[in-house]
Scaffold this active site. Structure first.
Site, PDB file in Angstrom:
ATOM      1  N   VAL A 203     -11.277  -2.402 -35.048  1.00  0.00           N
ATOM      2  CA  VAL A 203     -11.793  -1.340 -35.926  1.00  0.00           C
ATOM      3  C   VAL A 203     -12.385  -1.954 -37.204  1.00  0.00           C
ATOM      4  CG1 VAL A 203     -10.337   0.535 -35.087  1.00  0.00           C
ATOM      5  CG2 VAL A 203      -9.462  -0.969 -36.881  1.00  0.00           C
TER       6      VAL A 203
ATOM      7  N   ILE B 128     -14.032  -5.952 -22.714  1.00  0.00           N
ATOM      8  CA  ILE B 128     -14.121  -4.788 -23.605  1.00  0.00           C
ATOM      9  C   ILE B 128     -13.202  -4.983 -24.816  1.00  0.00           C
ATOM     10  CG2 ILE B 128     -14.940  -2.971 -22.036  1.00  0.00           C
ATOM     11  CD1 ILE B 128     -11.965  -2.459 -21.300  1.00  0.00           C
TER      12      ILE B 128
ATOM     13  N   LYS C 150     -11.494  -4.869 -28.408  1.00  0.00           N
ATOM     14  CA  LYS C 150     -11.350  -3.754 -29.343  1.00  0.00           C
ATOM     15  C   LYS C 150     -11.160  -4.288 -30.763  1.00  0.00           C
ATOM     16  CE  LYS C 150      -8.115  -1.286 -31.726  1.00  0.00           C
ATOM     17  NZ  LYS C 150      -6.847  -1.652 -32.380  1.00  0.00           N
TER      18      LYS C 150
ATOM     19  N   ASN D  73     -17.441 -10.081 -32.300  1.00  0.00           N
ATOM     20  CA  ASN D  73     -17.105 -10.078 -30.864  1.00  0.00           C
ATOM     21  C   ASN D  73     -18.340  -9.872 -29.976  1.00  0.00           C
ATOM     22  OD1 ASN D  73     -14.466 -10.436 -31.629  1.00  0.00           O
ATOM     23  ND2 ASN D  73     -13.845  -8.305 -31.308  1.00  0.00           N
TER      24      ASN D  73
ATOM     25  N   ASP E 276     -15.453   1.884 -23.664  1.00  0.00           N
ATOM     26  CA  ASP E 276     -14.343   2.110 -22.740  1.00  0.00           C
ATOM     27  C   ASP E 276     -13.277   2.972 -23.406  1.00  0.00           C
ATOM     28  OD1 ASP E 276     -12.896   1.063 -20.125  1.00  0.00           O
ATOM     29  OD2 ASP E 276     -11.416   1.049 -21.746  1.00  0.00           O
TER      30      ASP E 276
ATOM     31  N   LYS F  70     -11.051   7.345 -18.111  1.00  0.00           N
ATOM     32  CA  LYS F  70     -10.054   7.137 -17.045  1.00  0.00           C
ATOM     33  C   LYS F  70      -9.183   8.374 -16.878  1.00  0.00           C
ATOM     34  CE  LYS F  70      -9.767   2.457 -18.931  1.00  0.00           C
ATOM     35  NZ  LYS F  70      -9.789   2.658 -20.395  1.00  0.00           N
TER      36      LYS F  70
ATOM     37  N   TYR G 258      -6.040   7.978 -24.303  1.00  0.00           N
ATOM     38  CA  TYR G 258      -6.245   7.413 -25.650  1.00  0.00           C
ATOM     39  C   TYR G 258      -6.418   8.523 -26.690  1.00  0.00           C
ATOM     40  CZ  TYR G 258      -7.435   3.084 -23.040  1.00  0.00           C
ATOM     41  OH  TYR G 258      -7.441   2.006 -22.193  1.00  0.00           O
TER      42      TYR G 258
ATOM     43  N   ARG H 262     -15.406  -7.893 -37.407  1.00  0.00           N
ATOM     44  CA  ARG H 262     -14.928  -8.368 -36.096  1.00  0.00           C
ATOM     45  C   ARG H 262     -15.677  -7.687 -34.951  1.00  0.00           C
ATOM     46  NH1 ARG H 262      -8.342  -8.518 -36.636  1.00  0.00           N
ATOM     47  NH2 ARG H 262      -8.182 -10.547 -37.674  1.00  0.00           N
TER      48      ARG H 262
ATOM     49  N   HIS I 221      -6.343   5.405 -13.795  1.00  0.00           N
ATOM     50  CA  HIS I 221      -5.810   4.530 -14.850  1.00  0.00           C
ATOM     51  C   HIS I 221      -4.726   3.565 -14.355  1.00  0.00           C
ATOM     52  CE1 HIS I 221      -5.647   4.460 -19.509  1.00  0.00           C
ATOM     53  NE2 HIS I 221      -5.247   3.296 -19.033  1.00  0.00           N
TER      54      HIS I 221
HETATM   55  P1  NAD Z   1      -7.851  -6.897 -27.199  1.00  0.00           P
HETATM   56  O1  NAD Z   1      -7.457  -8.086 -26.410  1.00  0.00           O
HETATM   57  O2  NAD Z   1      -9.235  -6.409 -27.173  1.00  0.00           O
HETATM   58  O3  NAD Z   1      -7.377  -7.189 -28.690  1.00  0.00           O
HETATM   59  C1  NAD Z   1      -7.634  -6.282 -29.723  1.00  0.00           C
HETATM   60  C2  NAD Z   1      -6.949  -6.768 -30.989  1.00  0.00           C
HETATM   61  O4  NAD Z   1      -7.296  -8.111 -31.249  1.00  0.00           O
HETATM   62  C3  NAD Z   1      -7.404  -5.969 -32.196  1.00  0.00           C
HETATM   63  O5  NAD Z   1      -6.600  -4.837 -32.382  1.00  0.00           O
HETATM   64  C4  NAD Z   1      -7.252  -6.985 -33.323  1.00  0.00           C
HETATM   65  O6  NAD Z   1      -5.898  -7.024 -33.756  1.00  0.00           O
HETATM   66  C5  NAD Z   1      -7.558  -8.292 -32.629  1.00  0.00           C
HETATM   67  N1  NAD Z   1      -8.953  -8.721 -32.785  1.00  0.00           N
HETATM   68  C6  NAD Z   1     -10.079  -8.111 -32.308  1.00  0.00           C
HETATM   69  N2  NAD Z   1     -11.175  -8.831 -32.604  1.00  0.00           N
HETATM   70  C7  NAD Z   1     -10.742  -9.927 -33.266  1.00  0.00           C
HETATM   71  C8  NAD Z   1     -11.400 -11.044 -33.840  1.00  0.00           C
HETATM   72  N3  NAD Z   1     -12.722 -11.179 -33.763  1.00  0.00           N
HETATM   73  N4  NAD Z   1     -10.637 -11.980 -34.456  1.00  0.00           N
HETATM   74  C9  NAD Z   1      -9.296 -11.858 -34.518  1.00  0.00           C
HETATM   75  N5  NAD Z   1      -8.620 -10.839 -34.001  1.00  0.00           N
HETATM   76  C10 NAD Z   1      -9.327  -9.872 -33.382  1.00  0.00           C
HETATM   77  O7  NAD Z   1      -6.790  -5.747 -26.794  1.00  0.00           O
HETATM   78  P2  NAD Z   1      -6.801  -4.256 -26.272  1.00  0.00           P
HETATM   79  O8  NAD Z   1      -7.301  -3.293 -27.263  1.00  0.00           O
HETATM   80  O9  NAD Z   1      -5.441  -4.060 -25.708  1.00  0.00           O
HETATM   81  O10 NAD Z   1      -7.816  -4.276 -25.022  1.00  0.00           O
HETATM   82  C11 NAD Z   1      -9.190  -3.972 -25.136  1.00  0.00           C
HETATM   83  C12 NAD Z   1      -9.515  -2.680 -24.460  1.00  0.00           C
HETATM   84  O11 NAD Z   1      -9.101  -2.711 -23.103  1.00  0.00           O
HETATM   85  C13 NAD Z   1      -8.752  -1.469 -25.021  1.00  0.00           C
HETATM   86  O12 NAD Z   1      -9.241  -1.063 -26.260  1.00  0.00           O
HETATM   87  C14 NAD Z   1      -8.964  -0.485 -23.888  1.00  0.00           C
HETATM   88  O13 NAD Z   1     -10.259   0.044 -23.949  1.00  0.00           O
HETATM   89  C15 NAD Z   1      -8.774  -1.385 -22.676  1.00  0.00           C
HETATM   90  N6  NAD Z   1      -7.395  -1.361 -22.141  1.00  0.00           N
HETATM   91  C16 NAD Z   1      -7.194  -0.816 -20.911  1.00  0.00           C
HETATM   92  C17 NAD Z   1      -5.928  -0.766 -20.371  1.00  0.00           C
HETATM   93  C18 NAD Z   1      -5.735  -0.177 -19.024  1.00  0.00           C
HETATM   94  O14 NAD Z   1      -4.588   0.063 -18.618  1.00  0.00           O
HETATM   95  N7  NAD Z   1      -6.785   0.069 -18.286  1.00  0.00           N
HETATM   96  C19 NAD Z   1      -4.818  -1.271 -21.084  1.00  0.00           C
HETATM   97  C20 NAD Z   1      -5.057  -1.834 -22.340  1.00  0.00           C
HETATM   98  C21 NAD Z   1      -6.348  -1.884 -22.858  1.00  0.00           C
END
Ligand code: NAD
Length: 282
Positions: free
Chosen positions: A237, A233, A235, A245, A46, A76, A51, A241, A112
Site C-alpha cells: 500500500v 501479484i 501487494k 515492484n 487480484d 475468487k 478480501y 514500493r 479460492h
Molecule cells: P507479498 O509476498 O506480496 O508481500 C506483501 C508484503 O511485502 C507487503 O505487505 C509489505 O509488507 C511487503 N512489501 C511489498 N513490497 C515491498 C518492497 N518493495 N520492499 C519491501 N517490502 C515489501 O504477500 P501477499 O499480500 O500475501 O501476497 C500477494 C497477493 O497474493 C495478495 O495480495 C493476494 O492478492 C494474493 N494472495 C492469494 C492467496 C490465495 O489463497 N489465493 C493467499 C494470499 C495472498
C-alpha cells in the site's frame, strides 16, 4: 509505459505476468491503493470476495480512465464452510462479486481453496464451466489446488483450469507442482511472491544479489519469479514500493543468481507461510 509481458493462458486469453494483489487492504483504502497501482502502470488486479475490498477496487477501476480491454481483473469464490456450494450459491456469489466490482465480466475467476474434506469443488467447477461459457469470466481457474485435486478435476471435466494460484516464493518454490502445471497447460500464479515481505527479503543470499545489481531485495525476488515463468501479484500500500515492484524489467538475473535463489528452497523444503490446502477449511 507498460512493459509487463503477457502470458498466454490455455484458452488464448492474455494475462499480464505481473499484477497487483490486494489481500489485507481495507475496502476504504483499496480505491487509493489500486488507483496508485493503475497510475504506476499495473493493469492486472487480484482481489477476492473474502478480501472484502471488491467495492473499493471497483471504484478505482471505474475512475482510472483505463479502457476495460486493457485491464485484467481476477476475483475468487469464497467457498467457505458456512453453507453448501451448489450451482445457485456459486452463481449468486459470482453475481455479487461482479456487482461490487461494477463489472459485467471478470478476466479470471478462481475457486479460492479446494477444501478437499467438503467434496464439493467438482460441483463448483461445473458451475464455473457454465460461467466461462457465458463469457462473464474470460478464463476460470483454481487456487491452492494440490496435484490430487487437479487430478479429480481432470477426471470429471474436460475444462483444464487456466491458472492455479498457489503460495510460491524462493523459500517455498513448489518445483514439482510447477512442472505438473507445465505438463498440463496450467499457468502457475504465485501468491505471497515476496514471502509477505518477511525473512526472505533479509536473507544474505538475496541481499547480496540485490546489492550487486543495485536493486532491492523485493525486485530480485520478483525477477526470480518472472525468469521462472511465474505470474506474480505482489501487494503493497506504499506508493514507492508499488512503483518499485513494477520496475523489474530493466535488469536480469544470471544463472548463478538464479541457482543461488533456487538453492534457498532446496534447503528450506516445506516452509510455507500460509495454510496447508490439505487442511484449510476456515
Ligand atoms: P507479498 O509476498 O506480496 O508481500 C506483501 C508484503 O511485502 C507487503 O505487505 C509489505 O509488507 C511487503 N512489501 C511489498 N513490497 C515491498 C518492497 N518493495 N520492499 C519491501 N517490502 C515489501 O504477500 P501477499 O499480500 O500475501 O501476497 C500477494 C497477493 O497474493 C495478495 O495480495 C493476494 O492478492 C494474493 N494472495 C492469494 C492467496 C490465495 O489463497 N489465493 C493467499 C494470499 C495472498
Amino acid at each position: 509505459m507498460n512493459q509487463v509481458p503477457a502470458i498466454s493462458l490455455n484458452n488464448g486469453t492474455l494475462m499480464p505476468q505481473l499484477g497487483f494483489g490486494v489481500w489485507q487492504v481495507p475496502d476504504a483504502e483499496a480505491e487509493h491503493a489500486v488507483g496508485t497501482a493503475l497510475e504506476a502502470g499495473y493493469r492486472s488486479i487480484d482481489t477476492a470476495a473474502v478480501y472484502d475490498n471488491e467495492r473499493g477496487t471497483g471504484k478505482a477501476l471505474a475512475s482510472a480512465g483505463v479502457p476495460r480491454e486493457e485491464l485484467f481483473v481476477t476475483t475468487k469464490l469464497w467457498n467457505g464452510p458456512k453453507q453448501k456450494w451448489g450451482r445457485d450459491e456459486v452463481l449468486r456469489a459470482f453475481d455479487d462479486s461482479l456487482g461490487k466490482l461494477g463489472l459485467d465480466r471478470v478476466d479470471l475467476y478462481l475457486i479460492h481453496w479446494p477444501r478437499p474434506m467438503r467434496e464439493d469443488f467438482l460441483t463448483i467447477w461445473k458451475t464455473f464451466e457454465e460461467i466461462a461459457e457465458s463469457g462473464r469470466a474470460t478464463a476460470v481457474g483454481v487456487s491452492n489446488f494440490r496435484p490430487e485435486d487437479l487430478d479429480r478435476l481432470a477426471a470429471e471435466s474436460s475444462l483444464v483450469p487456466a491458472v492455479n494460484q498457489v503460495e510460491l516464493h524462493p523459500l517455498f518454490p513448489q518445483t514439482e507442482l510447477r512442472a505438473l502445471h507445465a505438463s498440463r497447460g496450467i499457468t502457475t500464479e504465485a501468491w505471497s511472491p515476496l514471502g509477505q515481505g518477511k525473512e526472505l527479503l533479509t536473507l544474505p543470499a538475496v541481499t547480496a544479489i540485490a546489492e550487486r545489481h543495485g536493486r532491492s531485495a523485493a525486485q530480485v525476488v520478483l525477477r526470480w519469479h518472472l525468469q521462472h515463468g511465474n505470474v506474480v501479484i505482489p501487494k503493497s500500500v506504499t506508493p514507492s514500493r508499488i512503483r518499485e515492484n513494477l520496475d523489474v524489467f530493466g535488469f536480469e538475473l544470471d544463472s548463478a543468481d538464479m541457482a543461488a535463489l533456487d538453492s534457498l528452497g532446496a534447503s528450506a523444503a516445506g516452509r510455507r507461510i500460509g495454510p496447508d490446502p490439505a487442511e484449510f477449511d476456515a
